[in-house]
Design an enzyme around this catalytic site. Structure first.
Site, PDB file in Angstrom:
ATOM      1  N   ASP A 259     -30.920 -24.078  34.290  1.00  0.00           N
ATOM      2  CA  ASP A 259     -31.070 -23.229  35.469  1.00  0.00           C
ATOM      3  C   ASP A 259     -32.537 -23.213  35.924  1.00  0.00           C
ATOM      4  O   ASP A 259     -33.440 -23.004  35.106  1.00  0.00           O
ATOM      5  CB  ASP A 259     -30.615 -21.800  35.074  1.00  0.00           C
ATOM      6  CG  ASP A 259     -30.448 -20.876  36.260  1.00  0.00           C
ATOM      7  OD1 ASP A 259     -30.220 -21.374  37.389  1.00  0.00           O
ATOM      8  OD2 ASP A 259     -30.525 -19.649  36.061  1.00  0.00           O
ATOM      9  N   HIS A 260     -32.770 -23.448  37.185  1.00  0.00           N
ATOM     10  CA  HIS A 260     -34.128 -23.425  37.762  1.00  0.00           C
ATOM     11  C   HIS A 260     -35.124 -24.280  36.965  1.00  0.00           C
ATOM     12  O   HIS A 260     -36.202 -23.805  36.588  1.00  0.00           O
ATOM     13  CB  HIS A 260     -34.660 -21.985  37.874  1.00  0.00           C
ATOM     14  CG  HIS A 260     -33.899 -21.150  38.860  1.00  0.00           C
ATOM     15  ND1 HIS A 260     -34.081 -21.245  40.220  1.00  0.00           N
ATOM     16  CD2 HIS A 260     -32.938 -20.219  38.670  1.00  0.00           C
ATOM     17  CE1 HIS A 260     -33.270 -20.390  40.837  1.00  0.00           C
ATOM     18  NE2 HIS A 260     -32.552 -19.767  39.910  1.00  0.00           N
TER      19      HIS A 260
ATOM     20  N   GLU B 237     -32.476 -26.841  45.057  1.00  0.00           N
ATOM     21  CA  GLU B 237     -32.564 -25.638  45.902  1.00  0.00           C
ATOM     22  C   GLU B 237     -33.380 -25.926  47.141  1.00  0.00           C
ATOM     23  O   GLU B 237     -34.432 -26.538  47.081  1.00  0.00           O
ATOM     24  CB  GLU B 237     -33.193 -24.481  45.108  1.00  0.00           C
ATOM     25  CG  GLU B 237     -33.389 -23.194  45.927  1.00  0.00           C
ATOM     26  CD  GLU B 237     -33.839 -22.008  45.055  1.00  0.00           C
ATOM     27  OE1 GLU B 237     -33.356 -21.891  43.907  1.00  0.00           O
ATOM     28  OE2 GLU B 237     -34.662 -21.208  45.529  1.00  0.00           O
TER      29      GLU B 237
ATOM     30  N   HIS C  62     -32.485 -12.603  43.012  1.00  0.00           N
ATOM     31  CA  HIS C  62     -32.318 -12.487  41.558  1.00  0.00           C
ATOM     32  C   HIS C  62     -32.630 -11.077  41.083  1.00  0.00           C
ATOM     33  O   HIS C  62     -33.623 -10.496  41.490  1.00  0.00           O
ATOM     34  CB  HIS C  62     -33.260 -13.455  40.834  1.00  0.00           C
ATOM     35  CG  HIS C  62     -32.925 -14.893  41.055  1.00  0.00           C
ATOM     36  ND1 HIS C  62     -33.646 -15.706  41.879  1.00  0.00           N
ATOM     37  CD2 HIS C  62     -31.937 -15.652  40.541  1.00  0.00           C
ATOM     38  CE1 HIS C  62     -33.123 -16.926  41.859  1.00  0.00           C
ATOM     39  NE2 HIS C  62     -32.076 -16.926  41.060  1.00  0.00           N
ATOM     40  N   GLY C  63     -31.782 -10.553  40.204  1.00  0.00           N
ATOM     41  CA  GLY C  63     -32.039  -9.246  39.615  1.00  0.00           C
ATOM     42  C   GLY C  63     -31.195  -8.157  40.253  1.00  0.00           C
ATOM     43  O   GLY C  63     -30.371  -8.432  41.129  1.00  0.00           O
TER      44      GLY C  63
ATOM     45  N   GLY D 236     -28.342 -15.284  42.375  1.00  0.00           N
ATOM     46  CA  GLY D 236     -28.559 -13.844  42.543  1.00  0.00           C
ATOM     47  C   GLY D 236     -27.285 -13.083  42.835  1.00  0.00           C
ATOM     48  O   GLY D 236     -27.301 -12.060  43.526  1.00  0.00           O
TER      49      GLY D 236
ATOM     50  N   ASN E  55     -23.849 -17.965  40.400  1.00  0.00           N
ATOM     51  CA  ASN E  55     -24.699 -17.639  39.255  1.00  0.00           C
ATOM     52  C   ASN E  55     -24.720 -16.142  38.972  1.00  0.00           C
ATOM     53  O   ASN E  55     -24.997 -15.337  39.858  1.00  0.00           O
ATOM     54  CB  ASN E  55     -26.130 -18.090  39.528  1.00  0.00           C
ATOM     55  CG  ASN E  55     -26.288 -19.589  39.520  1.00  0.00           C
ATOM     56  OD1 ASN E  55     -25.308 -20.329  39.490  1.00  0.00           O
ATOM     57  ND2 ASN E  55     -27.522 -20.043  39.549  1.00  0.00           N
TER      58      ASN E  55
HETATM   59  P1  13P Z   1     -28.529 -12.537  39.021  1.00  0.00           P
HETATM   60  O1  13P Z   1     -29.364 -12.147  37.844  1.00  0.00           O
HETATM   61  O2  13P Z   1     -28.860 -11.728  40.233  1.00  0.00           O
HETATM   62  O3  13P Z   1     -27.099 -12.564  38.678  1.00  0.00           O
HETATM   63  O4  13P Z   1     -28.942 -14.055  39.388  1.00  0.00           O
HETATM   64  C1  13P Z   1     -28.667 -15.075  38.459  1.00  0.00           C
HETATM   65  C2  13P Z   1     -29.127 -16.416  38.930  1.00  0.00           C
HETATM   66  O5  13P Z   1     -29.158 -16.727  40.100  1.00  0.00           O
HETATM   67  C3  13P Z   1     -29.515 -17.382  37.894  1.00  0.00           C
HETATM   68  O6  13P Z   1     -29.970 -18.586  38.449  1.00  0.00           O
HETATM   69  O1  G3H Z   2     -33.080 -17.532  37.051  1.00  0.00           O
HETATM   70  C1  G3H Z   2     -32.418 -16.523  36.985  1.00  0.00           C
HETATM   71  C2  G3H Z   2     -32.362 -15.718  35.784  1.00  0.00           C
HETATM   72  O2  G3H Z   2     -31.605 -14.573  36.031  1.00  0.00           O
HETATM   73  C3  G3H Z   2     -33.745 -15.351  35.284  1.00  0.00           C
HETATM   74  O3  G3H Z   2     -33.649 -15.368  33.943  1.00  0.00           O
HETATM   75  O4  G3H Z   2     -35.526 -13.970  33.065  1.00  0.00           O
HETATM   76  O5  G3H Z   2     -34.154 -15.473  31.631  1.00  0.00           O
HETATM   77  O6  G3H Z   2     -35.801 -16.473  33.207  1.00  0.00           O
HETATM   78  P1  G3H Z   2     -34.890 -15.312  32.922  1.00  0.00           P
HETATM   79 ZN    ZN Z   3     -31.027 -18.438  40.237  1.00  0.00          ZN
HETATM   80 NA    NA Z   4     -28.756 -10.143  42.105  1.00  0.00          NA
END
Ligand code: 13P
Ligand code: G3H
Ligand code: ZN
Ligand code: NA
Length: 283
Positions: free
Chosen positions: A81-82, A133, A179-180, A208, A229
């Site tokens: 991821d990312h 992305e 995200h978050g 997100g 995600n």
């Molecule tokens: P959330 O934490 O908002 O679910 O996002 C997750 C995400 O996009 C991980 O790549």
């Molecule tokens: O990239 C999206 C994740 O929710 C962030 O996770 O805090 O483990 O890097 P992380």
């Molecule tokens: Zn993400």
């Molecule tokens: Na979110």
């Protein structure tokens, strides 16, 4: 069996549903993801974030995933991821990941294309899939205005050009999620999503997605989102249950008595997501 995004998202596109990509940081969350997928008969994407790799170590994540896969009876994608660099992508492919995301969305368009192309070339050589992305999906903690956030939304024509130039298997789009945990009501730009889907032939990815109402998730799937995600909603359920157990048993000293119930809470929330995404019963 271990598969790539091409298999699970191709089937999702044909069937009009989406597949959840759940972030995994430790054994309990990985077991919760697998238990949910097996119980729902759902294909699943396990993904490791930058934070997860820092916390658990890539070798531990890869080994745990390998163990999970040995007994899996549903299709499983092991995805980065990312991803931050070409080097990290290579490390993950070498560790057995079947899929990677390269997130060069911070770079100017042509630099994003150049790096993504290199990653596609490497991934192709070992049969792995690639997500990239375009536009920028920020965090809920970023203190920026709505207008500033919208300035980073994915442009449909640029998205078409990007996919054509890079040959990626899936594209993450910025259409209003973050995200978050949201401190505001997320407002998705569905019109933009439809425009992107009309011009881009590969499956689209929604990041997100924790905190996005189920009806908005369903609408996004209708308009072409195929990978969703989820991280934060798992964390919330997991830690909430830990707090409940600790509050009810302040003298508990056995981590298993705290983490076991948290694992069950995570399984429940993941199962619920799979039902909303429509992937239940598709494995
Ligand atoms: P959330 O934490 O908002 O679910 O996002 C997750 C995400 O996009 C991980 O790549
Ligand atoms: O990239 C999206 C994740 O929710 C962030 O996770 O805090 O483990 O890097 P992380
Ligand atoms: Zn993400
Ligand atoms: Na979110």
């Amino acid at each position: 069996p271990l598969v790539t995004l091409r298999e699970v998202l191709g089937a999702a596109a044909a069937g009009g549903y989406a597949v959840g990509a759940f972030n995994c940081n430790n054994m309990e969350i990985l077991q919760a993801i697998m238990a949910a997928a097996e119980a729902e008969r759902s294909p699943v994407i396990i993904q490791a974030s930058q934070g997860a790799i820092k916390y658990a170590g890539l070798d531990y994540i890869a080994a745990m995933a390998k163990t999970a896969l040995a007994s899996a009876t549903v299709p499983v994608v092991l995805h980065l991821d990312h991803g931050t660099s070409y080097e990290q992508v290579i490390r993950c492919l070498a560790a057995g990941f079947s899929s990677v995301m390269i997130d060069a969305s911070r770079l100017p368009l042509e630099e994003n294309i150049a790096l993504t192309k290199e990653v596609v070339k490497a991934a192709r050589a070992v049969g792995a899939s690639v997500e990239a992305e375009l536009g920028r999906i920020g965090g809920t903690e970023d203190d920026i205005s709505v207008a500033e956030r919208e300035a980073f939304f994915t442009d449909p024509d640029e998205a078409a050009y990007f996919v054509e130039q890079t040959g990626v298997d899936a594209l993450a789009v910025a259409i209003g999620t973050a995200h978050g945990p949201y401190r505001w009501e997320p407002k998705l730009d569905f019109e933009r999503l439809s425009q992107i889907a009309a011009k881009v032939k590969v499956p689209l990815v929604l990041h997100g997605s924790s905190g996005v109402p189920a009806e908005d998730i369903r609408e996004a799937i209708k308009r072409g989102i195929r990978k969703i995600n989820i991280d934060t909603d798992i964390r919330i359920a997991f830690v909430k249950r830990m707090r409940e157990v600790l509050a009810a048993n302040p003298d508990e000293i056995d981590p298993r008595k705290i983490l076991g119930p948290a694992r069950e809470a995570a399984t429940e929330v993941i199962r619920e997501k799979m039902r909303i995404f429509g992937s239940s019963g598709k494995a």
